[in-house]
Design a protein around this motif. Structure first.
Motif, PDB file in Angstrom:
ATOM      1  N   ALA A 185     -12.936 -27.598   8.043  1.00  0.00           N
ATOM      2  CA  ALA A 185     -12.487 -26.208   7.987  1.00  0.00           C
ATOM      3  C   ALA A 185     -11.180 -25.978   8.725  1.00  0.00           C
ATOM      4  N   GLY A 186     -10.605 -27.025   9.325  1.00  0.00           N
ATOM      5  CA  GLY A 186      -9.326 -26.912  10.009  1.00  0.00           C
ATOM      6  C   GLY A 186      -9.415 -26.858  11.511  1.00  0.00           C
ATOM      7  N   GLY A 187     -10.611 -27.000  12.064  1.00  0.00           N
ATOM      8  CA  GLY A 187     -10.781 -26.947  13.508  1.00  0.00           C
ATOM      9  C   GLY A 187     -10.579 -28.288  14.181  1.00  0.00           C
TER      10      GLY A 187
ATOM     11  N   THR B 100     -11.263 -22.130   9.689  1.00  0.00           N
ATOM     12  CA  THR B 100     -11.302 -21.615  11.048  1.00  0.00           C
ATOM     13  C   THR B 100     -10.228 -20.563  11.260  1.00  0.00           C
ATOM     14  N   ARG B 101     -10.443 -19.731  12.274  1.00  0.00           N
ATOM     15  CA  ARG B 101      -9.505 -18.658  12.591  1.00  0.00           C
ATOM     16  C   ARG B 101      -8.348 -19.237  13.406  1.00  0.00           C
TER      17      ARG B 101
ATOM     18  N   LEU C 158     -18.027 -20.964  13.727  1.00  0.00           N
ATOM     19  CA  LEU C 158     -16.659 -21.392  14.037  1.00  0.00           C
ATOM     20  C   LEU C 158     -15.950 -21.852  12.773  1.00  0.00           C
ATOM     21  N   ALA C 159     -16.623 -22.665  11.963  1.00  0.00           N
ATOM     22  CA  ALA C 159     -16.027 -23.158  10.718  1.00  0.00           C
ATOM     23  C   ALA C 159     -15.743 -22.024   9.747  1.00  0.00           C
ATOM     24  N   ALA C 160     -16.555 -20.971   9.809  1.00  0.00           N
ATOM     25  CA  ALA C 160     -16.383 -19.833   8.899  1.00  0.00           C
ATOM     26  C   ALA C 160     -15.368 -18.817   9.411  1.00  0.00           C
ATOM     27  N   GLY C 161     -14.813 -19.045  10.607  1.00  0.00           N
ATOM     28  CA  GLY C 161     -13.772 -18.164  11.113  1.00  0.00           C
ATOM     29  C   GLY C 161     -14.265 -16.938  11.842  1.00  0.00           C
TER      30      GLY C 161
END
Length: 271
Positions: free
Chosen positions: A234-236, A157-158, A206-209
């Motif tokens: 993914a860090g979200g 995630t971004r 979202l998971a791909a940033g």
């Protein structure tokens, strides 16, 4: 907030992931057979309004259930079209054979097949599969990746995005009831960009940033189990609108970072 951690061993994780990919492969065959086909004939499940279902939905779930019956007979299963089957293993497969049936009917490639795996604490693994685009987003059990025509791409995630610079997605502009719409607008009015209509594909982005927030209401467990696992891997961060576990469905807020998630919760709950 939901937790993607699990006590599942590495060897078992490999077997479970292999079964999940087998499910996704089978669902691809059934969904692509009727996607953009003149033979598609939607039915309406709703007593009032419009809640479409197609033979592709039913065939996709039947194919996945047949594999689980053969490969994982002790696991529970919850699917959108054919309900619940109780097992005794402590694991539950949560299936949405086509998330975004309206998009499927319209020929838009924003629908997806959702395969979630939960233990007693919530989702531990998920796949968001978009067969037409050949994109499979996988998260949990030590994985966070997208598999497709460009090979394998890590999911992350971004981070470090302020609310004023964020991209927010939701499936419907007319989110929930009047109070939920007002709460949503408090967030939407403060972000840089709002986009609608991508169903589960919004969580994959979202998971791909590529986007920063997804906020929705009125969801079911089969709508959220796989997206929760993928976004968290993914860090979200994913919760309901009060910051509680979200795997039961209802109101969902998913964010690329804890800071953005906290700011969204603040606005959703206060004028």
């Amino acid at each position: 907030m939901t937790s993607g951690t699990s006590r599942i061993s590495g060897e078992t994780a490999e077997r479970l992931a292999a079964v999940a990919h087998e499910l996704a492969d089978a669902a691809r065959i059934e969904t692509l057979r009727l996607f953009r086909s003149p033979e598609l004939r939607p039915d309406n499940k709703a007593a009032s309004g419009f809640d479409p279902v197609t033979e592709a939905d039913r065939a996709s779930e039947r194919a996945m259930r047949a594999i689980l019956e053969a490969r994982r007979p002790g696991d529970s299963v919850l699917g959108e079209e054919f309900g619940a089957r109780q097992g005794d293993s402590g694991l539950t497969w949560i299936l949405d054979p086509i998330d975004g049936t309206r998009a499927f009917m319209a020929g838009a490639p924003s629908w997806g097949v959702l395969i979630g795996l939960s233990d007693a604490r919530g989702p531990v693994y998920g796949i968001i599969d978009q067969p037409h685009l050949d994109e499979r987003f996988e998260g949990g059990l030590g994985r966070a990746r997208m598999l497709g025509r460009h090979g394998q791409v890590p999911l992350a995630t971004r981070r470090g995005v302020a609310l004023a610079d964020a991209t927010l997605m939701s499936t419907y502009p007319e989110i929930g009831d009047a109070g939920e719409q007002a709460a949503f607008r408090r967030v939407a009015d403060r972000v840089r960009l709002v986009r609608y209509g991508l169903d589960c594909y919004a969580y994959a982005l979202l998971a791909a940033g590529h986007v920063d927030l997804v906020i929705e209401a009125g969801l079911q467990p089969y709508d959220v189990a796989a997206p929760i696992a993928v976004v968290q891997a993914a860090g979200g961060v994913v919760s309901d609108w009060q910051g509680r576990p979200a795997h039961g469905g209802g109101r969902i807020v998913a964010a690329g970072s804890p800071e953005l998630h906290a700011r969204a919760l603040e606005l959703l709950n206060h004028d």
